[in-house]
Design a protein around this motif. Structure first.
Motif, short mmCIF file in Angstrom:
data_model
loop_
_atom_site.label_atom_id
_atom_site.label_comp_id
_atom_site.label_asym_id
_atom_site.label_seq_id
_atom_site.Cartn_x
_atom_site.Cartn_y
_atom_site.Cartn_z
N MET A 103 0.68 -17.96 -0.48
CA MET A 103 1.05 -18.64 0.77
C MET A 103 0.62 -17.83 2.01
N LEU A 104 0.58 -16.49 1.90
CA LEU A 104 0.20 -15.66 3.05
C LEU A 104 -1.12 -14.91 2.81
N GLU A 105 -1.97 -15.47 1.95
CA GLU A 105 -3.26 -14.83 1.69
C GLU A 105 -4.04 -14.69 3.00
N ASN A 106 -4.69 -13.55 3.18
CA ASN A 106 -5.46 -13.24 4.39
C ASN A 106 -4.61 -13.07 5.64
N LYS A 107 -3.31 -12.98 5.48
CA LYS A 107 -2.45 -12.73 6.65
C LYS A 107 -1.98 -11.28 6.66
N VAL A 108 -1.84 -10.77 7.89
CA VAL A 108 -1.34 -9.40 8.10
C VAL A 108 0.00 -9.48 8.81
N GLY A 109 0.97 -8.75 8.29
CA GLY A 109 2.31 -8.75 8.89
C GLY A 109 2.75 -7.34 9.25
N MET A 110 3.69 -7.28 10.17
CA MET A 110 4.24 -5.99 10.59
C MET A 110 5.76 -6.09 10.42
N ILE A 111 6.33 -5.10 9.75
CA ILE A 111 7.76 -5.15 9.40
C ILE A 111 8.49 -3.99 10.09
N PHE A 112 9.43 -4.33 10.95
CA PHE A 112 10.27 -3.32 11.63
C PHE A 112 11.66 -3.34 11.00
N GLY A 113 12.16 -2.18 10.59
CA GLY A 113 13.57 -2.11 10.19
C GLY A 113 13.84 -1.80 8.73
N VAL A 166 5.80 2.54 20.41
CA VAL A 166 5.50 1.12 20.20
C VAL A 166 4.01 0.87 20.43
N ASP A 167 3.48 1.41 21.53
CA ASP A 167 2.05 1.24 21.84
C ASP A 167 1.19 1.80 20.71
N ALA A 168 1.56 2.99 20.22
CA ALA A 168 0.76 3.64 19.16
C ALA A 168 0.84 2.85 17.86
N ALA A 169 2.00 2.28 17.55
CA ALA A 169 2.14 1.52 16.30
C ALA A 169 1.24 0.29 16.31
N PHE A 170 1.20 -0.43 17.43
CA PHE A 170 0.35 -1.63 17.52
C PHE A 170 -1.13 -1.25 17.56
N ALA A 171 -1.44 -0.12 18.19
CA ALA A 171 -2.83 0.35 18.20
C ALA A 171 -3.28 0.66 16.78
N ALA A 172 -2.39 1.26 15.98
CA ALA A 172 -2.73 1.58 14.58
C ALA A 172 -2.97 0.31 13.76
N VAL A 173 -2.17 -0.71 14.00
CA VAL A 173 -2.35 -1.99 13.30
C VAL A 173 -3.68 -2.63 13.71
N GLY A 174 -3.97 -2.59 15.01
CA GLY A 174 -5.24 -3.13 15.51
C GLY A 174 -6.43 -2.41 14.89
N ASP A 175 -6.33 -1.08 14.79
CA ASP A 175 -7.43 -0.28 14.23
C ASP A 175 -7.66 -0.60 12.76
N LYS A 176 -6.56 -0.73 12.00
CA LYS A 176 -6.72 -0.91 10.54
C LYS A 176 -7.08 -2.34 10.16
N TYR A 177 -6.42 -3.32 10.77
CA TYR A 177 -6.60 -4.72 10.32
C TYR A 177 -7.36 -5.59 11.32
N GLY A 178 -7.39 -5.17 12.58
CA GLY A 178 -8.11 -5.95 13.61
C GLY A 178 -7.37 -7.19 14.07
N LYS A 179 -6.19 -7.46 13.51
CA LYS A 179 -5.41 -8.65 13.93
C LYS A 179 -4.00 -8.55 13.38
N LEU A 180 -3.13 -9.44 13.85
CA LEU A 180 -1.76 -9.53 13.33
C LEU A 180 -1.39 -11.01 13.25
N ASP A 181 -0.80 -11.42 12.13
CA ASP A 181 -0.40 -12.82 11.97
C ASP A 181 1.11 -13.04 12.09
#
Ligand code: 1JT
Length: 253
Positions: A1-11, A69-84
């Motif tokens: 159901m979430l194939e090709n999707k990237v997620g970010m989990i806080f908590g 927070v800025d660094a965490a999103f920058a790291a996600v952008g660098d690794k995956y190039g997007k967030l779903d």
């Protein structure tokens, strides 16, 4: 159901965390996941859990620190190039604030509870939006104490009310970018956060007896609802607070 999707989990704090249940549901349905952890204390736990998932990322993030927070999103952008999608499962209030009467809440406890538990959603939504280029879905966790008085929940109830209102305002702002924002109002669950609360056992017993399903909800059930909300099955749902509480909230006398 979430194939090709990237997620970010806080908590995620440990394997009982609601955030971890959300991660398990999302991961077993094909998502790639980035995890944030708050403080060195929780680093090892999150590494042990998330390290087993394919192509995962683990980054430190204390939401009271904007540069984290800025660094965490920058790291996600660098690794995956997007967030779903993003799961926000963060709350905090000083222990003394969750005992006794609400009327004694200090300015400092109020500020901390609202900043960490409510403002952080807006903070991460703003940072996530530029990465959600094809639209996205944001899910946060609330509790019944947001709308009715629950003894001892006190300032957390006020913070959850602010969180649920934030969900509606964020949904209105971000809808034009096809970003959906929803909350799950979960029944009480015996997590690390709940463990520190006095009389949690009797609260679980009471809710378990009174709810239509005659039991407490599980973290896995909350995780499965989060899976639905971040998936395309929920493409028409935004700004909502969905109860996952074995029906407890519908009961009167
Ligand atoms: C926090 C804590 C947020 C416990 C929480 C929470 N949201 C739900 N719970 C469980 C709970 C707590 C109380 C309650 C009912 C459920 C603890 C750390 C700070 C954030 O009242 C009867 C107090």
């Amino acid at each position: 159901m979430l194939e090709n999707k990237v997620g970010m989990i806080f908590g995620v704090a440990n394997k009982r965390s609601i955030a971890w249940a959300c991660a398990e549901s999302a991961s077993s349905n094909g998502a790639k996941l980035a995890f944030t952890y708050q403080g060195e204390r929780l680093k090892e736990n999150v590494e042990k859990l998330a390290g087993e998932l394919p192509d995962s990322l683990i980054v430190p993030c204390d939401v009271s620190n904007q540069s984290d927070v800025d660094a965490a999103f920058a790291a996600v952008g660098d690794k995956y190039g997007k967030l779903d999608f993003l799961v926000h499962s963060i709350a905090f209030a000083p222990k003394e604030a969750l005992e006794g009467e609400f009327v004694t809440t200090t300015r400092d406890a109020f500020r901390t509870a609202l900043e960490i538990s409510a403002y952080s959603l807006t903070q991460v939504a703003l940072a996530a939006a530029p990465l959600m280029k094809e639209g996205g879905s944001i899910v946060t966790m609330s509790y019944y104490g947001a709308e009715k008085v629950v003894s001892n929940y006190n300032v957390m109830g006020v913070a959850k009310a602010a969180l649920e209102a934030s969900v509606r305002y964020l949904a209105a702002d971000l809808g034009k970018q096809n970003i959906r924002v929803n909350a799950i109002s979960a029944g009480p669950i015996n997590t690390l956060s709940a463990r520190g609360v006095k009389n949690m056992g009797s609260l679980l017993g009471y809710v378990g007896e009174k709810s239509p399903l005659k039991r407490n909800v599980t973290a896995a059930e909350v995780g499965n609802t989060a899976l639905f909300l971040v998936s395309d099955l929920a493409s028409g749902i935004t700004g909502e607070t969905i109860y996952v509480d074995c029906g407890y909230n519908i009961m009167g006398i």
